[in-house]
Scaffold this active site. Structure first.
Site, PDB file in Angstrom:
ATOM      1  N   THR A 200      12.865 -36.785  22.658  1.00  0.00           N
ATOM      2  CA  THR A 200      11.990 -36.657  23.834  1.00  0.00           C
ATOM      3  C   THR A 200      10.563 -36.363  23.396  1.00  0.00           C
ATOM      4  OG1 THR A 200      13.790 -35.737  25.156  1.00  0.00           O
ATOM      5  CG2 THR A 200      11.584 -35.418  26.016  1.00  0.00           C
ATOM      6  N   ARG A 228      24.012 -40.792  32.881  1.00  0.00           N
ATOM      7  CA  ARG A 228      23.646 -39.379  32.655  1.00  0.00           C
ATOM      8  C   ARG A 228      22.121 -39.226  32.719  1.00  0.00           C
ATOM      9  NH1 ARG A 228      20.159 -36.623  28.763  1.00  0.00           N
ATOM     10  NH2 ARG A 228      20.908 -34.480  28.538  1.00  0.00           N
ATOM     11  N   GLY A 230      19.037 -36.422  32.137  1.00  0.00           N
ATOM     12  CA  GLY A 230      18.694 -35.117  31.585  1.00  0.00           C
ATOM     13  C   GLY A 230      17.582 -34.460  32.372  1.00  0.00           C
ATOM     14  N   ASP A 231      16.865 -33.574  31.716  1.00  0.00           N
ATOM     15  CA  ASP A 231      15.810 -32.818  32.391  1.00  0.00           C
ATOM     16  C   ASP A 231      14.491 -33.578  32.510  1.00  0.00           C
ATOM     17  OD1 ASP A 231      15.694 -32.654  29.537  1.00  0.00           O
ATOM     18  OD2 ASP A 231      14.194 -31.076  29.713  1.00  0.00           O
ATOM     19  N   GLY A 252      14.807 -31.039  24.173  1.00  0.00           N
ATOM     20  CA  GLY A 252      16.050 -30.406  23.763  1.00  0.00           C
ATOM     21  C   GLY A 252      17.135 -30.646  24.791  1.00  0.00           C
TER      22      GLY A 252
HETATM   23  N1  GLY Z   1      15.636 -33.377  27.002  1.00  0.00           N
HETATM   24  C1  GLY Z   1      16.040 -34.708  27.033  1.00  0.00           C
HETATM   25  C2  GLY Z   1      17.395 -34.901  27.548  1.00  0.00           C
HETATM   26  O1  GLY Z   1      18.215 -34.004  27.506  1.00  0.00           O
HETATM   27  O2  GLY Z   1      17.680 -35.988  28.027  1.00  0.00           O
END
Ligand code: GLY
Length: 358
Positions: A200, A228, A230-231, A252
């Site tokens: 990232t 999926r 992520g953040d 992360g």
């Molecule tokens: N921080 C990137 C992810 O978990 O997709």
């Protein structure tokens, strides 16, 4: 005893020297994840030329989105478990208080540019999957194959090693493809347990007058389940910007950053008066104390994964902190900074020495 001349000179110097609170901040300023040295350099050049900090941040991040050798962002990103690259990104613009994001976007190497169009041209904040791709095509983006040969070989190697009970045979170590060897050297051999398996890029920028913006872009968790998210595209988790306070982002383990609203929490802590570095550390303390799932803890009960938080405030103060001091490949965790002085890497503050004890 001072002479009258020395006394006058000392008083004049004291009057001229600004206190810490008055000291002119080094604006413009850009702070990014450790892979973002070229990104902060680009962002600063754009802001010095008068660009809006969000345009500067996106142009900086695009360097990695376009670079097939960074296997955690954009073109060349590590694919999902079916061998398909799915990208996530978000942008947030302090002066307007607006944000845009895309998730599970396939075939478009610059998801952060699509995220900005979501912000500017729709009533929505987040578009996902086929809807995000359709939207990008309507804006003239041309889909392309994002899976590079190296990423394809790495994915195949992962499939071959996934289980001893399937029909895939594990290659002999001596037969490993050089691209796979290179990947293991850089990112680690166990993409499920290894803190290196999350890449990232995040970049927060402050313009010449302290106006703020941020951008986060990723290909996400290696070999994730299709769909999926992520953040990175979740406003408040992988990115948050409040023009009156500061801007923050995360890299992360995205699941942890979502559960603890990492970026928004960092900004709220800065609003309460914390220095950006201390705000980042406090977010990590909350993640460490709130993670109770045994499979996510090391032998000493600490998170077995990596998270790094980055933050700047409107005065041009900045900081970054990581759960772990040392990256999986043994180097101190670092983040990228550029201001009027230079573009450089600085060491992150951290909660725990070394690496998780698995
Ligand atoms: N921080 C990137 C992810 O978990 O997709």
């Amino acid at each position: 005893m001072l002479t009258r001349r020395e006394l006058l000179a000392t008083s004049a110097a004291a009057l001229a020297a600004p206190t810490l609170a008055q000291r002119a901040p080094k604006l413009p300023l850009a702070v990014a994840s450790g892979n973002g040295l070229r990104c902060v350099q680009k962002a600063i050049e754009r802001m010095q030329a008068g660009a809006d900090p969000l345009d500067a941040a996106i142009d900086g991040v695009a360097i990695l989105e376009d670079d097939p050798t960074d296997m955690t962002v954009g073109l060349g990103g590590v694919p999902n478990e079916e061998g398909v690259v799915q990208l996530d990104a978000s942008v947030m613009h302090g002066p307007s208080g607006r944000a845009g994001a895309v998730a599970s976007l396939e075939g478009i190497r610059n998801p952060s540019r699509v995220a900005k169009l979501v912000m500017e041209t729709t009533d929505h904040v987040l578009l996902v999957g086929p809807g995000a791709l359709r939207f990008a095509r309507m804006h003239g983006f041309t889909p392309q194959e994002l899976l590079t040969e190296k990423a394809r070989k790495v994915w195949l190697y992962w499939k071959q090693n996934l289980s001893a009970r399937d029909k895939w045979l594990e290659p002999e170590p001596s037969q490993l493809d050089p691209d796979v060897r290179d990947f293991i050297r850089e990112y680690g051999a166990d993409p499920f347990r290894d803190p290196r398996s999350y890449g990232t890029v995040h970049l927060s920028a402050a313009g010449r007058n302290g106006e703020l913006a941020g951008c986060t872009s990723t290909s996400g968790l290696f070999f994730k389940m299709p769909g999926r998210v992520g953040d990175s595209p979740i406003i408040g988790a992988g990115l948050y910007t409040d023009n009156g306070v500061g801007s923050a982002g995360a890299t992360g383990r995205g699941e942890a950053c979502i559960l603890f609203c990492a970026a928004h929490t960092a900004v709220e802590l800065m609003r309460q008066g914390k220095h950006p570095k201390d705000a980042c550390l406090e977010v990590l303390r909350r993640i460490a104390s709130g993670t109770r799932d045994g499979r996510l803890l090391d032998r000493k009960g600490r998170p077995s994964f990596g998270v790094t938080i980055y933050a700047i405030d409107r005065r041009g103060e900045y900081g970054s902190a990581s759960l772990w001091a040392v990256s999986g490949w043994g180097k101190p965790r670092q983040f990228a900074v550029a201001d009027s002085g230079s573009a450089r890497l600085e060491d992150c503050a951290y909660l725990f020495e070394g690496n998780p004890e698995l």
